[in-house]
Write a protein that holds these residues in place. Sequence first.
Motif, short mmCIF file in Angstrom:
data_model
loop_
_atom_site.label_atom_id
_atom_site.label_comp_id
_atom_site.label_asym_id
_atom_site.label_seq_id
_atom_site.Cartn_x
_atom_site.Cartn_y
_atom_site.Cartn_z
N PHE A 245 1.13 8.55 0.54
CA PHE A 245 1.25 7.29 -0.36
C PHE A 245 2.14 7.46 -1.82
O PHE A 245 2.70 6.41 -2.31
CB PHE A 245 -0.27 6.80 -0.84
CG PHE A 245 -0.80 6.06 0.39
CD1 PHE A 245 -0.69 5.01 1.05
CD2 PHE A 245 -1.77 7.23 1.06
CE1 PHE A 245 -1.33 4.58 2.21
CE2 PHE A 245 -2.35 6.72 2.05
CZ PHE A 245 -2.20 5.65 2.55
N PHE B 2 2.02 4.11 -7.09
CA PHE B 2 1.94 5.38 -6.50
C PHE B 2 2.76 6.50 -7.16
O PHE B 2 2.76 7.63 -6.42
CB PHE B 2 2.59 4.96 -4.99
CG PHE B 2 1.96 3.83 -4.44
CD1 PHE B 2 0.67 3.90 -4.19
CD2 PHE B 2 2.68 2.87 -4.26
CE1 PHE B 2 -0.15 2.82 -3.38
CE2 PHE B 2 1.96 1.67 -3.46
CZ PHE B 2 0.98 1.70 -3.15
N ILE C 152 -2.83 5.45 -9.28
CA ILE C 152 -2.80 5.71 -7.76
C ILE C 152 -4.38 5.89 -7.49
O ILE C 152 -4.88 5.29 -6.54
CB ILE C 152 -2.14 6.75 -7.16
CG1 ILE C 152 -2.15 6.88 -5.92
CG2 ILE C 152 -2.73 8.38 -7.50
CD1 ILE C 152 -1.07 7.48 -5.16
N TRP D 125 -5.89 2.40 -7.68
CA TRP D 125 -5.55 1.57 -6.61
C TRP D 125 -6.37 2.05 -5.46
O TRP D 125 -6.95 1.03 -4.65
CB TRP D 125 -4.11 1.77 -6.15
CG TRP D 125 -3.58 1.63 -4.68
CD1 TRP D 125 -3.36 0.22 -4.22
CD2 TRP D 125 -3.54 2.42 -3.70
NE1 TRP D 125 -3.12 0.17 -3.10
CE2 TRP D 125 -3.06 1.42 -2.47
CE3 TRP D 125 -3.36 3.61 -3.41
CZ2 TRP D 125 -2.84 2.05 -1.28
CZ3 TRP D 125 -3.49 4.33 -2.16
CH2 TRP D 125 -2.99 3.52 -1.21
N LEU E 2 -9.48 -0.42 -3.21
CA LEU E 2 -9.74 -0.63 -1.67
C LEU E 2 -11.00 -0.20 -1.23
O LEU E 2 -11.25 -0.48 -0.09
CB LEU E 2 -8.52 0.28 -1.01
CG LEU E 2 -7.10 0.03 -1.31
CD1 LEU E 2 -6.04 1.05 -0.49
CD2 LEU E 2 -6.81 -1.39 -1.38
N SER F 22 -3.21 4.09 13.01
CA SER F 22 -4.22 4.10 11.97
C SER F 22 -5.74 3.84 12.53
O SER F 22 -5.88 3.69 13.43
CB SER F 22 -3.90 2.48 11.28
OG SER F 22 -2.96 2.51 10.29
N TRP G 62 -3.58 8.45 6.49
CA TRP G 62 -2.71 7.52 6.93
C TRP G 62 -1.31 8.04 7.69
O TRP G 62 -0.66 8.55 6.98
CB TRP G 62 -2.28 6.26 6.02
CG TRP G 62 -1.45 5.17 6.84
CD1 TRP G 62 -1.86 4.39 7.47
CD2 TRP G 62 -0.04 5.15 6.80
NE1 TRP G 62 -0.79 3.59 8.13
CE2 TRP G 62 0.31 4.30 7.70
CE3 TRP G 62 0.89 6.16 6.25
CZ2 TRP G 62 1.62 4.00 7.83
CZ3 TRP G 62 2.34 6.11 6.64
CH2 TRP G 62 2.61 4.82 7.37
N HIS H 99 1.68 -0.86 8.49
CA HIS H 99 2.20 -0.75 7.27
C HIS H 99 1.14 0.10 6.45
O HIS H 99 0.03 0.04 6.54
CB HIS H 99 2.16 -1.97 6.31
CG HIS H 99 3.06 -1.89 5.03
ND1 HIS H 99 2.30 -1.42 4.05
CD2 HIS H 99 4.34 -2.04 4.85
CE1 HIS H 99 3.43 -1.33 2.96
NE2 HIS H 99 4.31 -1.85 3.26
N GLN I 157 -0.06 0.57 3.56
CA GLN I 157 -1.04 -0.15 2.68
C GLN I 157 -1.99 -0.78 3.40
O GLN I 157 -3.39 -0.87 3.03
CB GLN I 157 -0.39 -1.05 1.60
CG GLN I 157 0.55 -0.40 0.31
CD GLN I 157 0.80 -1.28 -0.58
OE1 GLN I 157 -0.02 -1.97 -1.13
NE2 GLN I 157 2.22 -1.16 -0.89
N GLN I 158 -1.74 -1.36 4.24
CA GLN I 158 -2.82 -2.10 5.17
C GLN I 158 -3.90 -1.05 6.02
O GLN I 158 -4.91 -1.30 5.99
CB GLN I 158 -2.29 -3.04 6.38
CG GLN I 158 -3.36 -3.73 7.36
CD GLN I 158 -2.43 -4.54 8.42
OE1 GLN I 158 -0.86 -4.97 8.13
NE2 GLN I 158 -3.35 -5.11 9.36
N ALA J 239 -4.30 1.74 4.87
CA ALA J 239 -5.24 2.45 3.79
C ALA J 239 -6.60 1.23 3.36
O ALA J 239 -7.71 1.75 3.36
CB ALA J 239 -4.60 2.79 2.40
N ARG J 240 -6.22 0.10 3.36
CA ARG J 240 -7.09 -0.66 3.22
C ARG J 240 -8.07 -0.84 4.19
O ARG J 240 -9.32 -0.95 4.00
CB ARG J 240 -6.21 -2.17 2.98
CG ARG J 240 -7.33 -3.40 2.56
CD ARG J 240 -6.66 -4.71 2.33
NE ARG J 240 -5.74 -5.07 3.18
CZ ARG J 240 -4.47 -5.08 3.43
NH1 ARG J 240 -3.93 -4.46 2.18
NH2 ARG J 240 -3.95 -5.48 4.11
#
Length: 351
Positions: free
Chosen positions: A14, A21, A27, A30, A34, A273, A301, A307, A309-310, A312-313
Motif C-alpha cells: 500500500f 500512504f 497510513i 487509514w 478500516l 483477495s 493484499w 482494487h 483499497q477495496q 483492504a477494507r
Amino acid sequence: MRTIKGPALFLAQFVSDAAPFNDWDTITAWAASLGYEGVQVPSAETRLFDLDRAVDSQTYRDEFLGIAAQNGVVVTELSSHLQGQLVAVHPAYDTAFDAFAPPALRGRPAKRQAWAVEQVAQTVRASRLLGLSAMGTFSGALAWPYLYPWPQRAPGLVETAFDTLATRWRPLLDLAEENGVDICYEIHPGEDLHDGITFEMFLDRVDKHPRANMLYDPSHYLLQQLDYLANIDIYHDRIRMFHVKDAEFRPTGRQGVYGGYQPWVERAGRFRSPGDGQVDFAQVFAKLAQHDFPGWAVVEWECALKHPQQGAREGAAFVRRHIIPVTPMAFDDFAAQQADADAIDRALGLA
C-alpha cells in the motif's frame, strides 16, 4: 488453545507517494479506520520506517510506537523480505533484484549481499527493541533456476546450494536467538525455501535451529497444489506468522501450474483477495486455533482483479469473521462426572 490476534494488515503493498500512504501517521490512521488492530511493517520502506534510528534511538522507537497507538493500531511484526531476498541471489536474477538495493550497490553483488545481511540483522535488533517476537523474511535462492531438472542437474548442485544458504543464514539465526526473535521464512515460489521439503532441507543444515521458523501463507501452497491444511498439522510448531492471502487455480487445456508466461490476470493460478479464491479459510483458522498459533492474522493484499483499497477494507471484516474465540471448556462439561478408582473399575466391569 489461544485466540488468534487480528485483524492486521501488511503495509508493503500500500505504500506510495500519495497520501495517506506516504507517511507513518496517516497510513496507520487509514488502517485503523478500516477496522485493523495491527500493522506489519516492511523495514526497507523508508517512507514509513527508519531502520537504523529504530536500533539507535529509544526516542524514535517511542515516537514510532506512540503514533501507531494514538491512531488505534499496534505494530505486529517487522518484515525484511526484500533484504532477505538479497542474502542469496543466483546471477541469473542479479539485474532484476538490483532494484531492491541502494543505487550505489547495483551491479556489485558481493557488496549488495553484505548490505542485505546487515539489513536483516538490523531488523532483528529493531524487532527486539520494539518488543516484537517474530520477523518475516525471504530466504533468497541459489538453486531456483534448476527447479525443473532439464538437462539433469549436476550431482551435488542442490546440496551445495543449500549448504551455502545455511552458512549465510546461520549467523543471523544465532543473532535472532540472542535477541529472542523468530526468523519466519515465507515459504514462497522463487525462494529456495518454497515448500515443506525444502524447508526441512534447510532446517537440517542449521541443526534444527529454534529460530528458523515459517511464515504460513496458504495462497502459495494452493498455487503449487500442495495440501495447505495438512501443512499446518505437520509444521504447526514452526509456524509463527500468518498471511491471510487467497488464490485460485483453474487449469485449462492450455496451461497449468507454470502459467505459460502469462501476466497474473491471465494465469491458471492467480492471487485473489481474501474470500474471492479457493482457500478454505474456515479450516485454516480452525487448524491454527487447534494448534495454538501464537501470532496475528495479517491480511496481505495481492489480487489480480480487485482494487487494493477495496481488498483492504473487505480483508479486515473477513479476518474478524474467521477468528475463532477459543473455548475455555469442553462442550460436554455439563455432563461430567466425578469418579474415583472404584467407580472407574465399576464402569469397566472390573469391580
